[in-house]
Structure formats: structure tokens, C-alpha cells
Write a protein that holds these residues in place. Sequence first.
Motif, PDB file in Angstrom:
ATOM      1  N   HIS A  75     -13.717  65.730 -19.369  1.00 50.18           N
ATOM      2  CA  HIS A  75     -13.805  64.367 -18.852  1.00 50.18           C
ATOM      3  C   HIS A  75     -12.785  63.390 -19.427  1.00 50.18           C
ATOM      4  O   HIS A  75     -12.506  62.360 -18.812  1.00 50.18           O
ATOM      5  CB  HIS A  75     -15.210  63.813 -19.123  1.00 50.18           C
ATOM      6  CG  HIS A  75     -16.310  64.699 -18.646  1.00 50.18           C
ATOM      7  ND1 HIS A  75     -16.629  64.815 -17.317  1.00 50.18           N
ATOM      8  CD2 HIS A  75     -17.151  65.522 -19.317  1.00 50.18           C
ATOM      9  CE1 HIS A  75     -17.642  65.667 -17.183  1.00 50.18           C
ATOM     10  NE2 HIS A  75     -17.963  66.109 -18.369  1.00 50.18           N
ATOM     11  N   LEU A  76     -12.256  63.675 -20.599  1.00 47.59           N
ATOM     12  CA  LEU A  76     -11.360  62.751 -21.282  1.00 47.59           C
ATOM     13  C   LEU A  76     -10.039  63.447 -21.593  1.00 47.59           C
ATOM     14  O   LEU A  76     -10.015  64.658 -21.857  1.00 47.59           O
ATOM     15  CB  LEU A  76     -11.980  62.269 -22.601  1.00 47.59           C
ATOM     16  CG  LEU A  76     -13.410  61.717 -22.557  1.00 47.59           C
ATOM     17  CD1 LEU A  76     -13.891  61.401 -23.974  1.00 47.59           C
ATOM     18  CD2 LEU A  76     -13.486  60.484 -21.672  1.00 47.59           C
ATOM     19  N   ALA A  77      -8.952  62.699 -21.594  1.00 49.91           N
ATOM     20  CA  ALA A  77      -7.679  63.252 -22.042  1.00 49.91           C
ATOM     21  C   ALA A  77      -7.818  63.611 -23.516  1.00 49.91           C
ATOM     22  O   ALA A  77      -8.145  62.759 -24.343  1.00 49.91           O
ATOM     23  CB  ALA A  77      -6.562  62.238 -21.830  1.00 49.91           C
TER      24      ALA A  77
ATOM     25  N   LEU B 111      -7.263  70.023 -13.248  1.00 43.81           N
ATOM     26  CA  LEU B 111      -7.581  68.751 -13.903  1.00 43.81           C
ATOM     27  C   LEU B 111      -6.322  67.944 -14.172  1.00 43.81           C
ATOM     28  O   LEU B 111      -6.305  66.717 -14.000  1.00 43.81           O
ATOM     29  CB  LEU B 111      -8.338  69.012 -15.208  1.00 43.81           C
ATOM     30  CG  LEU B 111      -9.748  69.584 -15.060  1.00 43.81           C
ATOM     31  CD1 LEU B 111     -10.301  70.005 -16.420  1.00 43.81           C
ATOM     32  CD2 LEU B 111     -10.680  68.570 -14.401  1.00 43.81           C
ATOM     33  N   ASP B 112      -5.260  68.616 -14.594  1.00 42.24           N
ATOM     34  CA  ASP B 112      -3.986  67.922 -14.823  1.00 42.24           C
ATOM     35  C   ASP B 112      -3.439  67.318 -13.531  1.00 42.24           C
ATOM     36  O   ASP B 112      -2.912  66.204 -13.525  1.00 42.24           O
ATOM     37  CB  ASP B 112      -2.962  68.890 -15.408  1.00 42.24           C
ATOM     38  CG  ASP B 112      -2.976  68.915 -16.927  1.00 42.24           C
ATOM     39  OD1 ASP B 112      -3.415  67.915 -17.534  1.00 42.24           O
ATOM     40  OD2 ASP B 112      -2.539  69.922 -17.503  1.00 42.24           O
ATOM     41  N   ALA B 113      -3.567  68.075 -12.437  1.00 44.03           N
ATOM     42  CA  ALA B 113      -3.038  67.602 -11.158  1.00 44.03           C
ATOM     43  C   ALA B 113      -3.793  66.372 -10.673  1.00 44.03           C
ATOM     44  O   ALA B 113      -3.194  65.425 -10.140  1.00 44.03           O
ATOM     45  CB  ALA B 113      -3.102  68.714 -10.114  1.00 44.03           C
ATOM     46  N   VAL B 114      -5.103  66.367 -10.849  1.00 46.01           N
ATOM     47  CA  VAL B 114      -5.904  65.199 -10.467  1.00 46.01           C
ATOM     48  C   VAL B 114      -5.620  64.035 -11.417  1.00 46.01           C
ATOM     49  O   VAL B 114      -5.486  62.884 -10.995  1.00 46.01           O
ATOM     50  CB  VAL B 114      -7.398  65.549 -10.459  1.00 46.01           C
ATOM     51  CG1 VAL B 114      -8.257  64.303 -10.198  1.00 46.01           C
ATOM     52  CG2 VAL B 114      -7.693  66.617  -9.398  1.00 46.01           C
TER      53      VAL B 114
ATOM     54  N   LEU C  52      -6.476  63.254 -15.817  1.00 42.94           N
ATOM     55  CA  LEU C  52      -7.645  62.956 -16.646  1.00 42.94           C
ATOM     56  C   LEU C  52      -7.919  61.465 -16.713  1.00 42.94           C
ATOM     57  O   LEU C  52      -9.078  61.044 -16.806  1.00 42.94           O
ATOM     58  CB  LEU C  52      -7.460  63.535 -18.053  1.00 42.94           C
ATOM     59  CG  LEU C  52      -8.005  64.940 -18.297  1.00 42.94           C
ATOM     60  CD1 LEU C  52      -9.521  64.977 -18.141  1.00 42.94           C
ATOM     61  CD2 LEU C  52      -7.375  65.964 -17.396  1.00 42.94           C
ATOM     62  N   GLY C  53      -6.872  60.643 -16.657  1.00 41.67           N
ATOM     63  CA  GLY C  53      -7.106  59.200 -16.666  1.00 41.67           C
ATOM     64  C   GLY C  53      -7.867  58.743 -15.446  1.00 41.67           C
ATOM     65  O   GLY C  53      -8.788  57.916 -15.541  1.00 41.67           O
ATOM     66  N   ALA C  54      -7.492  59.282 -14.279  1.00 44.83           N
ATOM     67  CA  ALA C  54      -8.202  58.928 -13.048  1.00 44.83           C
ATOM     68  C   ALA C  54      -9.622  59.451 -13.061  1.00 44.83           C
ATOM     69  O   ALA C  54     -10.553  58.782 -12.602  1.00 44.83           O
ATOM     70  CB  ALA C  54      -7.440  59.480 -11.841  1.00 44.83           C
ATOM     71  N   ILE C  55      -9.813  60.661 -13.598  1.00 44.60           N
ATOM     72  CA  ILE C  55     -11.156  61.232 -13.694  1.00 44.60           C
ATOM     73  C   ILE C  55     -12.028  60.373 -14.599  1.00 44.60           C
ATOM     74  O   ILE C  55     -13.182  60.061 -14.281  1.00 44.60           O
ATOM     75  CB  ILE C  55     -11.082  62.678 -14.209  1.00 44.60           C
ATOM     76  CG1 ILE C  55     -10.410  63.584 -13.160  1.00 44.60           C
ATOM     77  CG2 ILE C  55     -12.476  63.217 -14.547  1.00 44.60           C
ATOM     78  CD1 ILE C  55     -10.090  64.970 -13.665  1.00 44.60           C
TER      79      ILE C  55
END
Length: 425
Positions: free
Chosen positions: A221-223, A307-310, A312-315
Motif C-alpha cells: 500500500h505504501l512506497a 504496482l509500479d505501473a499503477v 504507489l503514490g496514486a494507490i
Amino acid sequence: MLPDTLDITAIRADFPILSREVNGHPFVYLDSGATSQKPRQVLDAERAFVENFTSAVHRGAHTVAGEATELFEDARARIARFVGVGADEIVWTSNATEGINLIAYGMSNASLGRGGQAAERFRLGAGDEIVVTEAEHHANLVPWQELAARTGATLRVIGLEDDGRLRLDEAAAIIGPRTKVVAFAHVSNVLGTVNPVSSLVDLAHAAGALVVLDACQSAPHLALNLGALDVDFAVFSGHKMLGPTGVGVLYGRAELLNALPPFLTGGSMITTVTLTETEYLPAPARFEAGTQRVSQAIGLAAAVDYLDAVGLGAIEAHEEALGGRLLDGLGAIPGVRVLGPTHGAERVGLASFVVDGIHSHDVGQFLDDRGIAVRVGHHCAQPVHRRFGVTATTRISTYLYNTADEVDAAVQAVADSRAFFGVDR
């Protein structure tokens, strides 16, 4: 309205299971804190490996074995980049629980004299202390209880404030010259609290203690940059971050991994074996005895690529918005109590709660009848439930594929459960 940070429609199309129905309702999956769903990209990556490259890695000399080994080690390198460390600092495990046990049993072996002078810093005995928190998952508590029992060390516990945050003044008083290990979760799987890693790392390292970070609820969920966090060891599980089950990750600083005596022994982790003694390979191979979870590692690498493509900041922003909506909705229902901090505290998009007069299992069953999947029980964290005077809670946990409408549906179902069970009078 949620911030326009993610293309939720496109993301949800990647997850086949989200298109099904449960009990005649659209399936609403709000149990990612337990295990996440898998996108097609992960399923395809694991399938492609099995169909085209199945072979014994680090063993065979034939072409396919070489290709499989390259893919396996490339997956390790991709995981290492994802968490900001070196590839030689990543050990494949079956799950995070195995990773913590690996550290604890390695320290136990050191305490028996294994590993020689290099393992001296891992040795524990009477008068030494292991520090955990009251909010730990059993996987980050029981192995340390066992290590203390085997070595004569003392287990000490940092308590919680009434709002679920750690008592940092207590931590400062407990962590001292006798402390050898400080083990804690980055994010509580019950309270959703994001713990102050830097403060605890500073206290531990000032005392000369090792830091073990449970990153199971933060890595998805977090970078996460484990190098920047300056922890000594960390663990996380693939199945909570879009990856397959049966694979986890242990991070350890290279010099520590190469000094820690191994936990599991056998083939593939040795240099020389005679009938009387064995010499072990450097890390990470020294901790990867036996046949590896190869296709699962390939799948996990595909998961971190996703996850990288989406982003982590946006997630994180998406889940923060969902979490706020969830807290507001639950907070407006009479008789509902959410454990842990509310607004104004750093936390992830999950909430564990009790509904006065209704057992958590009954709340969960009521939601399940509407196709809404949540977690019920003590979530493998009995001490933190005991701290707040309950035996069980219902937990709603969000992820990148959840929508505001799904959160609203769950909140409405919780509200409706009070009338169904006759506690709204």
C-alpha cells in the motif's frame, strides 16, 4: 468524490474474480488485508513460466534450466529494486511468517554457538531483551516468545495509547543497553496505524539493537524503501500484494545475512559437505534450502511491476480517500466503535470495528449474504483485541481495485445489520 488518481475501471478489468456474483449480488471484496486478488498479468506470468520454463533452478546445466535460473534471479532483482535494496539482500521464503522464524531460529542457532565469531551479535542469553509491541500479529510475536524461551532472554512489550498509537515514551524507557532486537509492524493489521519507523529505528540503533520490520501491511500500500528506513531485517508476503500464495520475502542487510547461521538446511545452500560437517554458501542462497518456489517468485515480480505501473503514490492516495470515507461512514452509525486512531493520524485504508450487541461473525455473515467479503475474528492478533476489551472485530480493508460505491455498500450493510439483529432500538 474520490480524487481522480486511478483508472479504477481499467484496473478492475484486470481482476477476473471481481466480475463474479456471490449470493446473487455483485462481489464486493473488502478483505485484502488478509489476502489480495490477483490481476491477469500475474496469473499470465506464472502460467507462462510453468508452460515454457519449468526446470530446477541453480541445478541443471541444460538450456531450459539456465533460462529458468535467469528468470528466477531477475525476479529477485525486481523485488530488490521495488524496496530499494540489493538483490543479494533478498531471500525467498514461503511467507512472512517463515521469514521471521528464519531470523529467530538463526539467532537461536547463534546462541548455541553456531556461526562462530561472525554470529556473536546474534547471540542471546539471560539478561538480554527482545522488544515487541502490543499490536503485533502473532507471526511477529510467537517466534520471539519462543526465542526468549530457548535462550533465557526476556520479552518486553511497548504498550498502546487508547487511540491505538504506540507509547513512544514507553518505548524510549524500555529500549536500552540490554535490548538485542526490536520487532514491530510498519502498519497494524488491526488498527491500520502507520507506526513511526524512524523513531523506533533511532532508539534501537542507539542501543545497539537490531530492527526487524513486519512490512506485510505496508509493502502492498505504501512506497517502501527499506534501505532508506535503515531497518536491519524486514519481511512481507506476496499474497497480500497481488502476488501468488506460497511466496514471501525476507530482506536483511548483506553483512547480517552472511553472518546469521542458517535455519533450514539441506541441498542448494552448501559449498562443501562431508559426512561430519558442512560449509554454507553466502546469502541469499544459504537460506534457500531445497527446491525453490520458482513460479511464485516470477508471479510476485509481475505483481510489483503492476504496482509500479499503477504507482504507489496514486494507490496510497486512493486508499487514503477510501479509508476516510469508511471511517466517516462507520462513525455515523450508532453503536459502532472503530479500534485505533481516526482522522488526523497516519493510517491505511482499513478499519476494524465492533457493533454493540452483535458478534463480529454475525456482522460478517450479514455482509456476506449481500456479497460483501470482510474479515471477522481476532485477525491473528489477540493481544491488541484484549487491550481494547474485545475478543473479535469485523475488519473492512480496501485496496487499489475498490470503489467508493463498494465502501458505501459495506457501511450501509453494517448499519442495516443493527435492525436485522434488533439492536437499533
